[in-house]
Design a protein around this motif. Structure first.
Motif, short mmCIF file in Angstrom:
data_model
loop_
_atom_site.label_atom_id
_atom_site.label_comp_id
_atom_site.label_asym_id
_atom_site.label_seq_id
_atom_site.Cartn_x
_atom_site.Cartn_y
_atom_site.Cartn_z
N ILE A 76 0.84 -1.20 0.00
CA ILE A 76 0.00 0.00 0.00
C ILE A 76 0.87 1.25 0.00
O ILE A 76 0.63 2.21 -0.74
CB ILE A 76 -0.96 0.00 1.20
N LYS A 77 1.92 1.24 0.80
CA LYS A 77 2.80 2.41 0.88
C LYS A 77 3.53 2.66 -0.44
O LYS A 77 3.77 3.81 -0.83
CB LYS A 77 3.80 2.23 2.02
N VAL A 78 3.88 1.60 -1.11
CA VAL A 78 4.61 1.76 -2.39
C VAL A 78 3.68 2.27 -3.48
O VAL A 78 4.06 3.13 -4.28
CB VAL A 78 5.26 0.44 -2.81
N TYR A 79 2.45 1.74 -3.53
CA TYR A 79 1.56 2.04 -4.64
C TYR A 79 0.57 3.17 -4.35
O TYR A 79 -0.29 3.45 -5.19
CB TYR A 79 0.77 0.78 -5.02
N THR A 80 0.68 3.82 -3.20
CA THR A 80 -0.28 4.86 -2.84
C THR A 80 0.45 6.14 -2.46
O THR A 80 1.36 6.15 -1.65
CB THR A 80 -1.15 4.40 -1.65
N VAL A 81 0.01 7.24 -3.07
CA VAL A 81 0.54 8.57 -2.76
C VAL A 81 -0.59 9.38 -2.12
O VAL A 81 -1.71 9.43 -2.65
CB VAL A 81 1.05 9.28 -4.03
N LYS A 82 -0.30 10.00 -1.01
CA LYS A 82 -1.32 10.80 -0.32
C LYS A 82 -1.67 12.04 -1.15
O LYS A 82 -0.79 12.62 -1.81
CB LYS A 82 -0.84 11.20 1.06
N PRO A 83 -2.94 12.47 -1.13
CA PRO A 83 -3.34 13.63 -1.94
C PRO A 83 -2.49 14.89 -1.73
O PRO A 83 -2.10 15.52 -2.73
CB PRO A 83 -4.80 13.84 -1.53
N PRO A 84 -2.17 15.27 -0.48
CA PRO A 84 -1.32 16.48 -0.33
C PRO A 84 0.06 16.30 -0.95
O PRO A 84 0.63 17.25 -1.51
CB PRO A 84 -1.22 16.66 1.19
N THR A 85 0.59 15.08 -0.87
CA THR A 85 1.90 14.80 -1.47
C THR A 85 1.83 14.89 -2.99
O THR A 85 2.72 15.44 -3.64
CB THR A 85 2.40 13.41 -1.05
N PHE A 86 0.76 14.33 -3.55
CA PHE A 86 0.59 14.42 -5.00
C PHE A 86 0.52 15.88 -5.44
O PHE A 86 1.13 16.28 -6.45
CB PHE A 86 -0.68 13.68 -5.43
N ALA A 87 -0.22 16.68 -4.69
CA ALA A 87 -0.33 18.11 -5.02
C ALA A 87 1.04 18.79 -4.96
O ALA A 87 1.39 19.59 -5.84
CB ALA A 87 -1.31 18.79 -4.06
N GLN A 88 1.82 18.47 -3.93
CA GLN A 88 3.17 19.05 -3.81
C GLN A 88 4.05 18.64 -4.98
O GLN A 88 4.84 19.44 -5.50
CB GLN A 88 3.80 18.60 -2.49
N GLN A 89 3.92 17.39 -5.40
CA GLN A 89 4.75 16.89 -6.50
C GLN A 89 4.41 17.57 -7.81
O GLN A 89 5.31 17.92 -8.60
CB GLN A 89 4.60 15.37 -6.61
N MET A 90 3.14 17.78 -8.08
CA MET A 90 2.75 18.48 -9.31
C MET A 90 3.27 19.92 -9.31
O MET A 90 3.76 20.42 -10.32
CB MET A 90 1.22 18.47 -9.48
N LYS A 91 3.17 20.56 -8.16
CA LYS A 91 3.67 21.95 -8.05
C LYS A 91 5.18 21.99 -8.24
O LYS A 91 5.73 22.88 -8.91
CB LYS A 91 3.29 22.55 -6.71
N ALA A 92 5.87 21.02 -7.65
CA ALA A 92 7.33 20.98 -7.76
C ALA A 92 7.77 20.79 -9.21
O ALA A 92 8.73 21.42 -9.68
CB ALA A 92 7.90 19.86 -6.88
#
Length: 282
Positions: A76-92
């Protein structure tokens, strides 16, 4: 007096003659010309060695975008990204100057040396999860990003997965829809009619939904073998995507590398992996 009458008579005669003279018409000149044939040079496809020598474009692979607890399993940890983290990654990615490209751009670059942005990247999603539509596509829209969504057709319209309408909406909005088999069976285990069930029928179903060709295929679990490559070609896919294993030396277009974005990565770690995983052709 006779001279005056004579002059008047001559004037009237000339006037009547001028009015009764038929108008002369000028023949029309044809403006049509024979079209000039332009010699358009035929594009030559690059061979496998040339494709493999090109710098790889970074391709990210996301699965689930949802919260998980610290006690969640490793998978689960490998295949799942938390929504706030995904948002940070797109911004980065946007702040770093990356621009998303679509599969056709990648194909033209690899095969015909077509142009790419200064910092290209492809963002892909596997398994048809509904949060990819509700969170993933919505977050990317903030930065003008477009993605590639690989759809497992058995899951369409099921709870927690995308509906036909959502898949069509993604396509209409400029994202690309690709195939990810019918039910996520490993390609390495196909026999007999499995090729039709897992490759041909899903492609046809998706094309009916989005009313566009489906040219891209992603291997479940990233697993492939040389037996699968001719079957994928026969099914009329232009490119197929693995994960971070070695590409095939003869068919690199059907073994395009991606990396899974792990839920254990920080945004900084993800950005470093983008560079380190695709710093050279492999």
């Amino acid at each position: 007096m006779k001279n005056i009458l004579y002059s008047v008579f001559i004037a009237l005669f000339l006037l009547v003659s001028c009015q009764s003279e038929p108008r002369k018409t000028i023949p029309e000149t044809s403006l049509s010309t024979t079209p000039v044939k332009k010699n358009v040079p035929k594009r030559v496809m690059a061979n496998a060695a040339t494709i493999l020598s090109k710098k790889e474009v970074p391709i990210l692979c996301y699965h689930n975008i949802r919260d998980f607890s610290s006690s969640a399993s490793g998978n689960i940890k490998v295949y799942t990204v938390k929504p706030p983290t995904f948002a940070q990654q797109m911004k980065a990615l946007a702040d770093a100057g990356y621009e998303t490209i679509m599969p056709q751009q990648l194909y033209d670059y690899l095969v015909y040396d077509g142009p790419l942005p200064a910092k290209p990247i492809m963002i892909t999603f596997d398994d048809t999860r509904e949060e990819q539509f509700k969170i993933g596509a919505a977050e990317m829209k903030k930065y003008g990003f477009k993605g590639v969504f690989f759809i497992m057709t058995v899951s369409i319209n099921r709870p927690g997965y995308m509906s036909k309408e959502q898949i069509k909406s993604l396509s209409d909005d400029g994202h690309v829809v690709g195939a990810h088999t019918w039910d996520h069976h490993m390609v390495t285990k196909y026999t007999g009619d499995d090729w039709n069930t897992q490759l041909v029928k899903p492609k046809a179903k998706l094309e009916k939904i989005i009313e566009k060709p489906v040219n891209d295929f992603a291997y479940p679990f990233g697993l492939w073998n040389t037996t699968a490559l001719p079957e994928i070609k026969k099914s009329d896919y232009k490119m197929a995507y693995i994960l971070s294993t070695k590409r095939d030396s003869l068919d690199p277009l059907y073994t395009i590398r991606r990396i899974i974005v792990s839920g254990t990565w920080s945004t900084e770690g993800m950005m470093k992996s983008v560079v380190s995983s695709f710093d050279k052709a492999k």
